[in-house]
Design a protein around this motif. Structure first.
Motif, PDB file in Angstrom:
ATOM      1  N   ARG A  73     -10.384 -14.987 -29.599  1.00  0.00           N
ATOM      2  CA  ARG A  73      -9.405 -15.181 -30.778  1.00  0.00           C
ATOM      3  C   ARG A  73      -9.841 -14.607 -31.733  1.00  0.00           C
ATOM      4  NH1 ARG A  73      -9.810 -18.771 -34.856  1.00  0.00           N
ATOM      5  NH2 ARG A  73      -8.056 -19.281 -36.069  1.00  0.00           N
ATOM      6  N   GLU A  74     -11.111 -14.480 -31.707  1.00  0.00           N
ATOM      7  CA  GLU A  74     -11.794 -13.418 -32.843  1.00  0.00           C
ATOM      8  C   GLU A  74     -11.915 -12.000 -32.737  1.00  0.00           C
ATOM      9  OE1 GLU A  74     -13.550 -12.626 -36.511  1.00  0.00           O
ATOM     10  OE2 GLU A  74     -12.891 -14.543 -35.931  1.00  0.00           O
ATOM     11  N   ILE A  75     -12.361 -11.516 -31.597  1.00  0.00           N
ATOM     12  CA  ILE A  75     -12.618 -10.135 -31.128  1.00  0.00           C
ATOM     13  C   ILE A  75     -10.994  -9.495 -30.890  1.00  0.00           C
ATOM     14  CG2 ILE A  75     -14.685 -10.669 -30.193  1.00  0.00           C
ATOM     15  CD1 ILE A  75     -13.772 -10.402 -27.528  1.00  0.00           C
ATOM     16  N   LYS A  76     -10.234 -10.254 -30.816  1.00  0.00           N
ATOM     17  CA  LYS A  76      -8.868  -9.654 -30.417  1.00  0.00           C
ATOM     18  C   LYS A  76      -8.073  -9.881 -31.752  1.00  0.00           C
ATOM     19  CE  LYS A  76      -7.073  -8.031 -27.530  1.00  0.00           C
ATOM     20  NZ  LYS A  76      -6.716  -6.775 -27.242  1.00  0.00           N
ATOM     21  N   GLY A  77      -8.157  -9.980 -32.804  1.00  0.00           N
ATOM     22  CA  GLY A  77      -7.814 -10.373 -34.113  1.00  0.00           C
ATOM     23  C   GLY A  77      -6.680 -11.148 -34.192  1.00  0.00           C
ATOM     24  N   GLY A 165      -1.733  -5.101 -32.803  1.00  0.00           N
ATOM     25  CA  GLY A 165      -2.119  -3.811 -32.630  1.00  0.00           C
ATOM     26  C   GLY A 165      -3.519  -3.506 -32.237  1.00  0.00           C
ATOM     27  N   ASN A 166      -4.100  -4.553 -31.729  1.00  0.00           N
ATOM     28  CA  ASN A 166      -5.546  -4.628 -31.169  1.00  0.00           C
ATOM     29  C   ASN A 166      -5.458  -4.487 -29.552  1.00  0.00           C
ATOM     30  OD1 ASN A 166      -8.139  -5.500 -30.267  1.00  0.00           O
ATOM     31  ND2 ASN A 166      -8.586  -6.406 -31.839  1.00  0.00           N
ATOM     32  N   ARG A 167      -6.012  -2.967 -29.244  1.00  0.00           N
ATOM     33  CA  ARG A 167      -5.644  -2.791 -27.901  1.00  0.00           C
ATOM     34  C   ARG A 167      -7.126  -2.791 -27.054  1.00  0.00           C
ATOM     35  NH1 ARG A 167      -0.476  -2.928 -26.700  1.00  0.00           N
ATOM     36  NH2 ARG A 167       0.971  -1.941 -28.547  1.00  0.00           N
ATOM     37  N   ASP A 168      -8.213  -3.439 -28.003  1.00  0.00           N
ATOM     38  CA  ASP A 168      -9.297  -3.540 -27.009  1.00  0.00           C
ATOM     39  C   ASP A 168      -9.219  -4.305 -25.897  1.00  0.00           C
ATOM     40  OD1 ASP A 168     -10.623  -2.316 -28.999  1.00  0.00           O
ATOM     41  OD2 ASP A 168     -11.153  -4.157 -30.098  1.00  0.00           O
ATOM     42  N   ASP A 169      -9.592  -3.722 -24.557  1.00  0.00           N
ATOM     43  CA  ASP A 169      -9.394  -4.370 -23.419  1.00  0.00           C
ATOM     44  C   ASP A 169     -10.676  -4.923 -22.562  1.00  0.00           C
ATOM     45  OD1 ASP A 169      -8.107  -5.109 -20.855  1.00  0.00           O
ATOM     46  OD2 ASP A 169      -7.441  -3.166 -20.432  1.00  0.00           O
ATOM     47  N   PHE A 170     -10.636  -5.956 -22.480  1.00  0.00           N
ATOM     48  CA  PHE A 170     -11.805  -6.598 -21.720  1.00  0.00           C
ATOM     49  C   PHE A 170     -11.612  -6.945 -20.331  1.00  0.00           C
ATOM     50  CE2 PHE A 170     -12.328  -7.273 -26.412  1.00  0.00           C
ATOM     51  CZ  PHE A 170     -13.513  -6.783 -26.578  1.00  0.00           C
ATOM     52  N   TRP A 171     -10.371  -6.638 -19.882  1.00  0.00           N
ATOM     53  CA  TRP A 171     -10.109  -6.910 -18.459  1.00  0.00           C
ATOM     54  C   TRP A 171      -9.453  -5.734 -18.064  1.00  0.00           C
ATOM     55  CZ3 TRP A 171      -5.749  -9.591 -15.474  1.00  0.00           C
ATOM     56  CH2 TRP A 171      -5.997  -9.955 -14.133  1.00  0.00           C
ATOM     57  N   PRO A 172     -10.069  -4.467 -17.960  1.00  0.00           N
ATOM     58  CA  PRO A 172      -9.406  -3.324 -17.761  1.00  0.00           C
ATOM     59  C   PRO A 172      -9.271  -3.147 -16.056  1.00  0.00           C
ATOM     60  CG  PRO A 172     -11.739  -3.057 -17.916  1.00  0.00           C
ATOM     61  CD  PRO A 172     -11.518  -4.358 -18.442  1.00  0.00           C
ATOM     62  N   ARG A 275     -28.712 -11.728 -27.481  1.00  0.00           N
ATOM     63  CA  ARG A 275     -28.717 -11.362 -28.742  1.00  0.00           C
ATOM     64  C   ARG A 275     -27.652 -10.276 -29.118  1.00  0.00           C
ATOM     65  NH1 ARG A 275     -34.034 -10.965 -27.728  1.00  0.00           N
ATOM     66  NH2 ARG A 275     -34.292  -8.633 -28.751  1.00  0.00           N
ATOM     67  N   GLU A 276     -27.465  -9.225 -28.233  1.00  0.00           N
ATOM     68  CA  GLU A 276     -26.540  -8.309 -28.758  1.00  0.00           C
ATOM     69  C   GLU A 276     -25.222  -8.876 -28.737  1.00  0.00           C
ATOM     70  OE1 GLU A 276     -24.475  -4.013 -26.938  1.00  0.00           O
ATOM     71  OE2 GLU A 276     -26.294  -5.224 -25.705  1.00  0.00           O
ATOM     72  N   LEU A 277     -24.946  -9.679 -27.749  1.00  0.00           N
ATOM     73  CA  LEU A 277     -23.310 -10.381 -27.787  1.00  0.00           C
ATOM     74  C   LEU A 277     -23.478 -11.340 -28.999  1.00  0.00           C
ATOM     75  CD1 LEU A 277     -23.024 -10.917 -24.000  1.00  0.00           C
ATOM     76  CD2 LEU A 277     -22.295  -9.092 -25.410  1.00  0.00           C
ATOM     77  N   TYR A 278     -24.246 -11.936 -29.192  1.00  0.00           N
ATOM     78  CA  TYR A 278     -24.242 -12.820 -30.493  1.00  0.00           C
ATOM     79  C   TYR A 278     -23.948 -11.910 -31.847  1.00  0.00           C
ATOM     80  CZ  TYR A 278     -25.766 -16.094 -34.103  1.00  0.00           C
ATOM     81  OH  TYR A 278     -25.887 -17.136 -35.483  1.00  0.00           O
ATOM     82  N   GLN A 279     -24.562 -10.769 -31.812  1.00  0.00           N
ATOM     83  CA  GLN A 279     -24.482  -9.831 -32.921  1.00  0.00           C
ATOM     84  C   GLN A 279     -23.110  -9.191 -32.826  1.00  0.00           C
ATOM     85  OE1 GLN A 279     -28.360  -7.904 -33.310  1.00  0.00           O
ATOM     86  NE2 GLN A 279     -29.512  -9.678 -32.890  1.00  0.00           N
ATOM     87  N   TRP A 280     -22.311  -9.028 -32.033  1.00  0.00           N
ATOM     88  CA  TRP A 280     -21.277  -8.353 -31.789  1.00  0.00           C
ATOM     89  C   TRP A 280     -20.364  -8.805 -33.102  1.00  0.00           C
ATOM     90  CZ3 TRP A 280     -20.091  -4.689 -28.557  1.00  0.00           C
ATOM     91  CH2 TRP A 280     -18.805  -4.043 -28.487  1.00  0.00           C
ATOM     92  N   PRO A 281     -19.594  -8.193 -33.682  1.00  0.00           N
ATOM     93  CA  PRO A 281     -18.895  -8.555 -34.903  1.00  0.00           C
ATOM     94  C   PRO A 281     -17.959  -9.654 -34.731  1.00  0.00           C
ATOM     95  CG  PRO A 281     -18.892  -6.018 -34.987  1.00  0.00           C
ATOM     96  CD  PRO A 281     -19.528  -6.622 -33.587  1.00  0.00           C
ATOM     97  N   GLY A 282     -18.134 -10.465 -35.633  1.00  0.00           N
ATOM     98  CA  GLY A 282     -17.181 -11.840 -35.469  1.00  0.00           C
ATOM     99  C   GLY A 282     -17.809 -12.980 -34.677  1.00  0.00           C
ATOM    100  N   VAL A 283     -18.639 -12.684 -33.673  1.00  0.00           N
ATOM    101  CA  VAL A 283     -19.205 -13.671 -32.647  1.00  0.00           C
ATOM    102  C   VAL A 283     -19.904 -14.615 -33.111  1.00  0.00           C
ATOM    103  CG1 VAL A 283     -20.395 -14.077 -30.425  1.00  0.00           C
ATOM    104  CG2 VAL A 283     -18.545 -12.051 -30.706  1.00  0.00           C
ATOM    105  N   ALA A 284     -21.053 -14.529 -34.074  1.00  0.00           N
ATOM    106  CA  ALA A 284     -21.641 -15.420 -34.488  1.00  0.00           C
ATOM    107  C   ALA A 284     -21.311 -16.417 -35.156  1.00  0.00           C
ATOM    108  CB  ALA A 284     -22.891 -14.623 -35.789  1.00  0.00           C
ATOM    109  N   GLY A 285     -20.023 -16.210 -35.978  1.00  0.00           N
ATOM    110  CA  GLY A 285     -19.246 -17.355 -36.579  1.00  0.00           C
ATOM    111  C   GLY A 285     -18.658 -18.228 -35.587  1.00  0.00           C
ATOM    112  N   THR A 286     -18.518 -18.024 -34.307  1.00  0.00           N
ATOM    113  CA  THR A 286     -17.913 -19.057 -33.399  1.00  0.00           C
ATOM    114  C   THR A 286     -18.898 -19.784 -32.639  1.00  0.00           C
ATOM    115  OG1 THR A 286     -18.167 -17.419 -31.436  1.00  0.00           O
ATOM    116  CG2 THR A 286     -16.154 -17.051 -32.644  1.00  0.00           C
TER     117      THR A 286
END
Length: 329
Positions: A73-77, A165-172, A275-286
């Motif tokens: 929900r966060e990373i897909k806007g 308009g968010n086209r990031d695809d995490f299941w390519p 730690r990298e995934l935790y620091q991904w934009p928006g993820v820490a807040g979840t």
């Protein structure tokens, strides 16, 4: 963790006697899909078109399965389009509850219900089955779209792209064939594997679960020594599905679920990757570590009958991960 039988709530724990002490997770029963135009998805019925404000997400901040959906929900806007109601961290005789709680509790923002099981009976007054989160609710049709987290994140991955308009695809599509066996192994031995260890009621059941868990963690650490992500240099849903277990491992599963052969911090590549995934934009807040620690230790009185909340390990999730400075496959 109770269940509904013909719409009536029963405070009944999992039956491990019939399975030789082994924990067996129930399958999700609501398996409809939100699609861009409301066409039927891979399972269930059609009629669930993507629209802003139509769908409501019920979660527990403590639950790793629900956490997946919060991340997507966060990373897909989708935060402005899909509102959320979060339950209290304590899961007691009425299961998940919307009782008052100082931090992070939202109550049922949609109907003001007291318990999550009332969401299920609102959809089906004769529902029989476990009451789990996440729950993706359709306010228009007044029913549950889905309570299967792995499918909700795929809906969030693409169904609303025309809206956001968010086209990031995490299941390519090009990686789906490679993703599926990795997902399957991680689900069986890690995501669900920690529960099979923690909820085992015989030594034999525990022994059967603990070896595959650490075999997979060992394999993952070796794999991540050569690859930035599970699929090489491409971040996919497989990483996020793994992350929600890893972030809970040292604070909860290591002690509470007896997954104590090694800690996550003992795996250099897995720990940096987490730690990298935790620091991904928006993820820490979840990540709501207060809910995570409170829920597991207070709700499972068969494991922790005195409900003592441990202080937990001191983890620096903001320590630089340096995975972006690596040469990866």
């Amino acid at each position: 963790m109770g269940l509904l039988i013909e719409g009536i709530w029963h405070d009944t724990w999992y039956d491990t006697k019939s399975s030789g002490g082994a924990f067996r997770r129930s399958a999700a029963q609501f398996r409809n899909w939100v699609t861009p135009d409301g066409a039927p998805g891979p399972t269930g019925k059609g009629g669930f078109a993507a629209a802003s404000g139509r769908y409501h997400l019920y979660v527990s901040y403590a639950c790793p399965w629900a956490h997946r959906t919060l991340i997507f929900r966060e990373i897909k806007g989708l935060s402005a389009h899909i509102p959320v109601s979060a339950v209290h961290p304590d899961m007691l005789d009425q299961g998940w509850t919307f009782a008052p709680e100082p931090q992070g509790r939202t109550g049922d923002r949609l109907y003001g219900l007291n318990y999550a099981h009332q969401v299920y009976t609102r959809a089906d007054p004769t529902y029989s089955g476990r009451v789990t989160v996440p729950i993706l609710w359709d306010s228009e049709r007044q029913t549950v779209v889905s309570n299967e987290s792995s499918e909700i994140i795929r809906m969030f991955n693409s169904a609303f792209d025309g809206l956001t308009g968010n086209r990031d695809d995490f299941w390519p599509e090009a990686l789906r064939e490679a993703i599926e066996p990795v997902n399957a192994r991680i689900y069986d031995t890690v995501n669900n594997g920690v529960y099979k260890c923690g909820f085992a009621t015989t030594q034999e059941a525990y022994d059967a679960a603990i070896e595959p868990l650490f075999d997979t963690l060992d394999w993952l650490d070796s794999h991540l020594a050569q690859n930035r992500y599970l699929m090489g240099d491409r971040l996919t849903e497989a990483d996020w599905r793994l992350f929600t277990t890893l972030i809970r491992f040292d604070p909860v599963y290591h002690l509470h679920f007896k997954c104590n052969r090694r800690r996550l911090v003992d795996y250099p590549n897995l720990w940096a990757y987490t730690r990298e995934l935790y620091q991904w934009p928006g993820v820490a807040g979840t990540v709501h570590m207060d809910h995570i620690i409170r829920h597991y230790h207070y709700s499972h009185d068969s494991i922790n009958p005195h409900r003592i909340i441990p202080v937990g390990p001191a983890l620096d999730l903001l320590e630089p991960h340096r995975r972006d400075q690596r040469t990866v496959a």
